[in-house]
Write a protein that holds these residues in place. Structure first.
Motif, PDB file in Angstrom:
ATOM      1  N   MET A   1      33.181  62.349  45.587  1.00 54.01           N
ATOM      2  CA  MET A   1      32.754  61.000  45.977  1.00 54.01           C
ATOM      3  C   MET A   1      31.880  61.065  47.221  1.00 54.01           C
ATOM      4  SD  MET A   1      35.057  57.970  47.462  1.00 54.01           S
ATOM      5  CE  MET A   1      34.476  58.112  49.127  1.00 54.01           C
ATOM      6  N   SER A   2      30.821  60.273  47.244  1.00 54.08           N
ATOM      7  CA  SER A   2      29.933  60.390  48.409  1.00 54.08           C
ATOM      8  C   SER A   2      30.464  59.563  49.580  1.00 54.08           C
ATOM      9  CB  SER A   2      28.524  59.931  48.040  1.00 54.08           C
ATOM     10  OG  SER A   2      28.517  58.548  47.809  1.00 54.08           O
ATOM     11  N   LEU A   3      30.357  60.165  50.770  1.00 54.40           N
ATOM     12  CA  LEU A   3      30.829  59.494  51.982  1.00 54.40           C
ATOM     13  C   LEU A   3      29.739  58.586  52.530  1.00 54.40           C
ATOM     14  CD1 LEU A   3      33.102  59.360  54.130  1.00 54.40           C
ATOM     15  CD2 LEU A   3      31.935  61.204  55.322  1.00 54.40           C
ATOM     16  N   LEU A   4      28.525  59.135  52.522  1.00 57.36           N
ATOM     17  CA  LEU A   4      27.390  58.370  53.039  1.00 57.36           C
ATOM     18  C   LEU A   4      26.333  58.263  51.951  1.00 57.36           C
ATOM     19  CD1 LEU A   4      25.997  57.178  55.692  1.00 57.36           C
ATOM     20  CD2 LEU A   4      24.762  59.345  55.727  1.00 57.36           C
ATOM     21  N   LYS A   5      25.839  57.066  51.761  1.00 55.87           N
ATOM     22  CA  LYS A   5      24.846  56.866  50.717  1.00 55.87           C
ATOM     23  C   LYS A   5      23.700  56.046  51.277  1.00 55.87           C
ATOM     24  CE  LYS A   5      25.176  55.569  45.807  1.00 55.87           C
ATOM     25  NZ  LYS A   5      24.116  56.320  45.285  1.00 55.87           N
ATOM     26  N   LEU A   6      22.485  56.603  51.170  1.00 58.53           N
ATOM     27  CA  LEU A   6      21.305  55.884  51.625  1.00 58.53           C
ATOM     28  C   LEU A   6      20.539  55.407  50.402  1.00 58.53           C
ATOM     29  CD1 LEU A   6      20.081  58.499  54.269  1.00 58.53           C
ATOM     30  CD2 LEU A   6      21.771  56.675  54.565  1.00 58.53           C
ATOM     31  N   GLU A   7      20.213  54.118  50.369  1.00 54.99           N
ATOM     32  CA  GLU A   7      19.513  53.574  49.206  1.00 54.99           C
ATOM     33  C   GLU A   7      18.159  53.012  49.622  1.00 54.99           C
ATOM     34  OE1 GLU A   7      23.484  52.226  46.694  1.00 54.99           O
ATOM     35  OE2 GLU A   7      22.034  50.720  47.353  1.00 54.99           O
ATOM     36  N   ALA A   8      17.125  53.676  49.192  1.00 52.76           N
ATOM     37  CA  ALA A   8      15.745  53.224  49.432  1.00 52.76           C
ATOM     38  C   ALA A   8      15.520  52.782  50.867  1.00 52.76           C
ATOM     39  CB  ALA A   8      15.382  52.084  48.463  1.00 52.76           C
ATOM     40  N   LEU A   9      15.995  53.589  51.790  1.00 54.06           N
ATOM     41  CA  LEU A   9      15.962  53.213  53.194  1.00 54.06           C
ATOM     42  C   LEU A   9      14.554  53.375  53.770  1.00 54.06           C
ATOM     43  CD1 LEU A   9      18.203  52.255  55.070  1.00 54.06           C
ATOM     44  CD2 LEU A   9      18.424  54.596  55.894  1.00 54.06           C
ATOM     45  N   SER A  10      14.056  52.290  54.384  1.00 49.26           N
ATOM     46  CA  SER A  10      12.710  52.338  54.962  1.00 49.26           C
ATOM     47  C   SER A  10      12.720  51.715  56.344  1.00 49.26           C
ATOM     48  CB  SER A  10      11.713  51.550  54.103  1.00 49.26           C
ATOM     49  OG  SER A  10      11.672  52.073  52.807  1.00 49.26           O
ATOM     50  N   LYS A  11      11.862  52.253  57.191  1.00 46.03           N
ATOM     51  CA  LYS A  11      11.727  51.665  58.525  1.00 46.03           C
ATOM     52  C   LYS A  11      10.271  51.692  58.939  1.00 46.03           C
ATOM     53  CE  LYS A  11      12.841  50.154  62.640  1.00 46.03           C
ATOM     54  NZ  LYS A  11      13.423  48.817  62.827  1.00 46.03           N
ATOM     55  N   LYS A  12       9.793  50.544  59.395  1.00 48.05           N
ATOM     56  CA  LYS A  12       8.403  50.419  59.789  1.00 48.05           C
ATOM     57  C   LYS A  12       8.356  50.071  61.273  1.00 48.05           C
ATOM     58  CE  LYS A  12       4.333  48.178  57.799  1.00 48.05           C
ATOM     59  NZ  LYS A  12       3.893  47.088  56.943  1.00 48.05           N
ATOM     60  N   PHE A  13       7.608  50.840  62.054  1.00 48.43           N
ATOM     61  CA  PHE A  13       7.341  50.469  63.450  1.00 48.43           C
ATOM     62  C   PHE A  13       5.899  50.019  63.513  1.00 48.43           C
ATOM     63  CE2 PHE A  13      10.728  53.697  64.273  1.00 48.43           C
ATOM     64  CZ  PHE A  13      11.621  52.853  64.903  1.00 48.43           C
ATOM     65  N   GLY A  14       5.679  48.750  63.748  1.00 48.11           N
ATOM     66  CA  GLY A  14       4.299  48.269  63.743  1.00 48.11           C
ATOM     67  C   GLY A  14       3.697  48.470  62.357  1.00 48.11           C
ATOM     68  N   ASP A  15       2.600  49.196  62.293  1.00 50.18           N
ATOM     69  CA  ASP A  15       1.967  49.453  60.998  1.00 50.18           C
ATOM     70  C   ASP A  15       2.364  50.800  60.420  1.00 50.18           C
ATOM     71  OD1 ASP A  15       0.613  47.096  61.135  1.00 50.18           O
ATOM     72  OD2 ASP A  15      -1.104  47.961  62.193  1.00 50.18           O
ATOM     73  N   HIS A  16       3.230  51.476  61.157  1.00 49.34           N
ATOM     74  CA  HIS A  16       3.506  52.865  60.803  1.00 49.34           C
ATOM     75  C   HIS A  16       4.852  52.974  60.105  1.00 49.34           C
ATOM     76  CE1 HIS A  16       4.059  57.141  61.194  1.00 49.34           C
ATOM     77  NE2 HIS A  16       5.161  56.938  61.876  1.00 49.34           N
ATOM     78  N   TRP A  17       4.840  53.594  58.923  1.00 50.18           N
ATOM     79  CA  TRP A  17       6.117  53.805  58.229  1.00 50.18           C
ATOM     80  C   TRP A  17       6.801  55.043  58.797  1.00 50.18           C
ATOM     81  CZ3 TRP A  17       8.425  50.376  55.186  1.00 50.18           C
ATOM     82  CH2 TRP A  17       7.635  49.379  54.590  1.00 50.18           C
ATOM     83  N   ALA A  18       7.879  54.839  59.559  1.00 54.13           N
ATOM     84  CA  ALA A  18       8.610  55.980  60.104  1.00 54.13           C
ATOM     85  C   ALA A  18       9.472  56.609  59.017  1.00 54.13           C
ATOM     86  CB  ALA A  18       9.475  55.541  61.275  1.00 54.13           C
ATOM     87  N   LEU A  19       9.933  55.790  58.094  1.00 55.10           N
ATOM     88  CA  LEU A  19      10.721  56.277  56.963  1.00 55.10           C
ATOM     89  C   LEU A  19      10.339  55.457  55.740  1.00 55.10           C
ATOM     90  CD1 LEU A  19      14.395  56.664  58.231  1.00 55.10           C
ATOM     91  CD2 LEU A  19      12.851  58.501  57.535  1.00 55.10           C
ATOM     92  N   LYS A  20      10.292  56.133  54.602  1.00 52.52           N
ATOM     93  CA  LYS A  20       9.843  55.415  53.411  1.00 52.52           C
ATOM     94  C   LYS A  20      10.771  55.748  52.243  1.00 52.52           C
ATOM     95  CE  LYS A  20       5.173  54.115  52.038  1.00 52.52           C
ATOM     96  NZ  LYS A  20       3.799  54.577  52.039  1.00 52.52           N
ATOM     97  N   GLU A  21      11.491  54.755  51.772  1.00 50.81           N
ATOM     98  CA  GLU A  21      12.248  54.850  50.523  1.00 50.81           C
ATOM     99  C   GLU A  21      13.100  56.116  50.424  1.00 50.81           C
ATOM    100  OE1 GLU A  21      11.553  52.664  47.517  1.00 50.81           O
ATOM    101  OE2 GLU A  21      10.789  51.319  49.083  1.00 50.81           O
ATOM    102  N   ILE A  22      13.966  56.303  51.404  1.00 55.11           N
ATOM    103  CA  ILE A  22      14.817  57.492  51.369  1.00 55.11           C
ATOM    104  C   ILE A  22      16.075  57.198  50.540  1.00 55.11           C
ATOM    105  CG2 ILE A  22      16.104  59.168  52.745  1.00 55.11           C
ATOM    106  CD1 ILE A  22      13.168  59.316  53.304  1.00 55.11           C
ATOM    107  N   ASP A  23      16.290  57.996  49.498  1.00 58.79           N
ATOM    108  CA  ASP A  23      17.551  57.957  48.749  1.00 58.79           C
ATOM    109  C   ASP A  23      18.260  59.273  48.984  1.00 58.79           C
ATOM    110  OD1 ASP A  23      17.534  55.463  47.128  1.00 58.79           O
ATOM    111  OD2 ASP A  23      15.623  56.318  46.455  1.00 58.79           O
ATOM    112  N   PHE A  24      19.509  59.191  49.366  1.00 60.24           N
ATOM    113  CA  PHE A  24      20.223  60.431  49.647  1.00 60.24           C
ATOM    114  C   PHE A  24      21.698  60.113  49.715  1.00 60.24           C
ATOM    115  CE2 PHE A  24      21.498  64.039  52.469  1.00 60.24           C
ATOM    116  CZ  PHE A  24      21.042  65.063  51.651  1.00 60.24           C
TER     117      PHE A  24
END
Lengths: 325, 245, 284
Positions: free
Chosen positions: B1-24
């Protein structure tokens, strides 16, 4: 280190015996009574100070405590023993309002906001003539009733020694409370917030809740001291109890004494104020308070952890080390 | 069973995508390394998991519970703890007190630190090899000692998932070897580890799996050897010239 | 009546801006708050008062003396400030608070606690425009304030020095990398700040009573206007000065003179509460 061990004990013996030696010298007793009051203010100020916030506005709490207790005892005839704690409660109430606006701020901006905040209760007290009698102030405050323990009769307001021992007793109780607070997990949290707010939050400390709690406690005891001051001096006015003096003094004592220690702020008050009154005041009747300006400049430039902090290098408040710093 | 699950995680600072659609996802008991060049988004990912930042979109699930919008102090209560890229000790407090803080506020609240709190703090200092420095102000410790103190403090909160951010950066080979042992011992205590490690010196040796990021996007995941053979990863680290070798 | 309020608000507000400019410049360039700002202002006022009283010179000739006094004090202050450790902003507040106490007591020693005022007889005469009345005092205050503000604006906009100062205000590190001597800019900021205070001091002594603890109000208004404007924006400082003075005038008319002090305090707390990360927070 030996100085650090011996000084508090010797100091306490000195304070306990002072009225015996100074029986015929009213001035000495008056000065030390006021020094003790300032020491309680410095202790109370440092409940907030230990969390890293520097307040330049504690006169707001001092004045609120003094006025609340004075008005309740004067107008309603309630015993000062009941009104003094209410003074503390109102001071904490004012602190809650202050916290609402100021606790989002950090460092310099918090200090500036507190400096401005004092004006609010001061101007209101000054102008609400119907309730506070405005800038005329209040005269003829009831003194502190004497305490009876069985057949023993402890007169507070009647004699200088009585007032002195009362303030000393209050100071020691406050010191005990502050020691417990700083050694408790509350103290641990406040220090952690001061050192690294982000890390404190990461280990699960609710930063804003603890900062508010320390502000409220600090204001509460400052208000109590303000209330006691009123009943001891028997006269208060807005310019006096909301004056810069009662904001500046605890800050100066805490920083010069050592705001990362428990005893430092109180010791600084007990040393600096008598030095000012006995040495500088006779030499320089106008302008003797330059001393406080000079010591705070020297402290911030050369000894940012204060004299007592420097003496106890590496042994700031700790849950583990046995002695009271 | 997974303890931590990331679903399409994205983070934008201003115009810059620091993270894009992370699944893990990370399973209980795993050690997972997070690798990638500077600016790949590693620390941003940690800050999202630890709720220091809020994601622009996507979700974080911890033990099947959504934690995307938690407060930083709350996430610790749920069982996620972290160290910082530049260690953040409580400098004027003793080394022991530093760990006690973690123990006291990570657990059930008492007004005063219990002797059991202090004992377990001492055990943790023992574990990270700082027992002899317990009364030293944390600010006086060396850099590597401060990193280990960070680790002890994070462990004191009794996390289920521990996020280690660059714990061995700047360490000597000997110190790295000690850190490898330490991380393994931490795993034996039942803690799941997620390790950011720019120079791979730690994660290659201890990780069960690696997640490789570049420019905020997932470029590879899997067993360390596989990931390190991955063309995208080599290109990200070394540039295109080495791609075909 | 309301025109009088507006006119006196603009007049006083321009003067407030003059007072705040030195504070804002020093803060912008050195990142230190000088809480003794008001005390230096009052001291400059005292210097002018003393010269005016003892030698009977006209107000105009007291300006050089006031500027000199402010320069000496501010350059000593600069030496002290440059020795501060981090956190600079907070430590500068604590230290300059001490400097303020020091100066207050010095002024108490030399000038006693009595209230002093520089009385220029012609200042009480004035001009009538229909219902509006402007005293020569107000006109002088307005003209001199605007003149000095204008000169500073020209200095900041159109000279190399001004550009270097503005660059330092915007980004110290980048300025240093571009070859600007940031330390020298700090000294320069204190010097220009001192000149501004020195020019404002004698005027202050004409419109306000001088007494040793009068400085706090001036410091508070300088802080308020600086926080309102953000650093490095003279237009913002002018607007801030006018708004503060107008709000004060309105409060006096509506509630009475004793509520005036509350206006600045409430304005400062509100500004800080709205911008909790401080003046420099706009980068984030």
């Amino acid at each position: 280190m030996q100085v650090a061990r011996a000084a508090p004990v010797l100091g306490l013996v000195f304070l306990l015996l002072l009225p015996v030696f100074a029986r015929y010298n009213d001035y000495v007793l008056q000065v030390f009574t006021h020094a003790l009051l300032l020491a309680t203010l410095a202790l109370a100020w440092n409940i907030l100070g230990v969390s890293g916030s520097i307040s330049l506005g504690h006169a707001a709490f001092f004045g609120a405590g003094a006025y609340t207790s004075a008005l309740l005892s004067l107008d309603l005839g309630v015993s000062p023993w009941a009104t003094i704690p209410l003074g503390g409660v109102l001071a904490a109430g004012i602190a809650a309002i202050m916290g609402l606006f100021c606790l989002r701020l950090r460092g310099a901006y918090f200090a500036l906001a507190t400096l401005a905040f004092v004006e609010i209760p001061k101007v209101i007290t000054d102008n609400w003539d119907g309730l506070t009698r405005g800038s005329l102030g209040l005269v003829g405050l009831p003194g502190l009733p004497s305490l009876r323990l069985g057949s023993y009769h402890f007169d507070i307001s009647g004699s200088l020694a009585g007032s002195y021992y009362f303030v000393l007793g209050y100071g020691l109780v406050l010191l005990l409370l502050v020691t417990l607070m700083f050694r408790s997990n509350l103290g641990l949290a406040l220090q952690a917030i001061r050192e690294e707010e982000i890390a404190a939050e990461a280990v699960g400390i609710q930063v804003q809740r603890y900062r508010l709690l320390s502000l409220l406690l600090s204001a509460f005891f400052t208000g109590i001291t303000g209330a006691c001051y009123g009943h001891l001096i028997r006269y208060i006015e807005p310019g006096l109890v909301y004056g810069l003096h009662f904001s500046a003094m605890p800050m100066i004592f805490a920083i010069c004494g050592g705001r990362f220690t428990i005893l430092g702020p109180a010791l600084a008050a007990l040393v600096l104020y008598p030095v000012d009154q006995f040495i500088f005041h006779p030499l320089l009747p106008a302008g003797h308070e330059f001393l406080y300006g000079a010591v705070i400049i020297l402290a911030i430039l050369f000894m940012p952890s204060g004299v007592w902090g420097q003496l106890r290098k590496g042994h700031f408040v700790s849950i583990k080390t046995g002695s009271i710093e | 069973m997974s303890l931590l699950k990331l679903e399409a995680l994205s983070k934008k600072f201003g115009d810059h995508w620091a993270l894009k659609e992370i699944d893990f996802s990370i399973d209980e008991g795993e050690i997972v390394g997070l690798v990638g060049p500077n600016g790949a988004g590693k620390t941003t990912l940690f800050n999202l998991i630890a709720c220091r930042h809020r994601p622009t979109s996507g979700r974080v699930l911890f033990a099947n519970e959504e934690t995307t919008l938690c407060k930083p102090h709350k996430i610790q209560k749920l069982g996620i703890s972290r160290t910082f890229q530049s260690s953040r000790p409580f400098a004027k407090m003793s080394t022991l007190d530093n760990v006690v803080v973690g123990r006291v506020f990570g657990g059930e609240f008492h007004l005063f630190a219990q002797s059991t709190d202090i004992d377990s703090a001492r055990q943790l200092l023992e574990l990270v090899g700082l027992a002899h420095k317990e009364q030293t102000p944390a600010g006086d410790l060396t850099l590597s000692e401060q990193r280990r103190l960070d680790l002890a403090r994070a462990l004191a909160t009794q996390p289920r998932l521990l996020l280690l951010d660059e714990v061995v950066a700047g360490f000597s080979p000997v110190a790295v070897k000690q850190a490898v042992d330490l991380v393994r011992r931490v795993r034996q205590r039942g803690v799941t580890l997620f390790i950011v490690d720019h120079f791979l010196s730690l994660s290659l040796r201890v990780s069960d799996r690696l997640l490789a990021l570049d420019h905020g996007e997932k470029v590879a995941e899997g067993r360390p050897q596989e990931v390190m053979r991955n063309r995208e990863v080599i290109r990200a680290y070394l540039g295109t010239r080495y791609e075909d070798e | 009546m309301w025109t009088t309020v507006v006119v006196s608000g603009i007049t006083l507000g321009s003067f407030y801006t003059l007072i705040a400019m030195g504070f804002a410049l020093i803060f912008g360039v050195t990142r230190t708050f000088n809480l003794a700002h008001g005390e230096v202002l009052v001291l400059a006022g005292y210097a002018a008062y003393w010269l005016w009283k003892t030698s009977g010179v006209s107000l105009l000739f007291t300006f050089p003396a006031a500027v000199l006094v402010a320069l000496v004090v501010c350059l000593i202050l600069q030496r002290l400030f440059s020795r501060l450790r981090e956190p600079l902003e907070l430590n500068s507040i604590v230290m300059s608070f001490g400097v303020a106490i020091l100066l207050q007591n010095g002024m108490l020693f030399f000038f006693s606690g009595d209230y002093r005022l520089i009385r220029v007889p012609t200042f009480n005469q004035g001009l009538h425009f229909n219902t509006l009345y402007l005293s020569y005092g107000q006109l002088t205050l307005l003209a001199l304030s605007l003149l000095v503000i204008g000169l500073l604006y020209l200095l900041m906009r159109h000279t190399y020095l001004g550009k270097a100062l503005r660059a330092t205000i915007q980004d110290r590190e980048a300025a240093a990398l571009a070859g600007i001597n940031v330390g020298a800019m700090g000294i320069l900021a204190f010097a220009i700040g001192a000149i501004l205070i020195g020019l404002a001091g004698p005027l202050y002594g004409c419109v306000h009573y001088l007494y040793p603890t009068a400085g706090l109000q001036a410091t508070l208004l300088a802080i308020t206007i600086t926080i309102f404007a953000g650093v490095g924006r003279i237009r913002g400082l002018i607007l801030g000065g006018w708004i503060l003075a107008l709000a004060e005038s309105c409060a006096v008319v509506l509630f009475g003179a004793s509520w005036r002090e509350l206006v600045g305090a409430v304005m400062l707390i509100t500004l800080l509460a709205l911008r909790p990360q401080g003046i420099l927070g706009r980068e984030q």
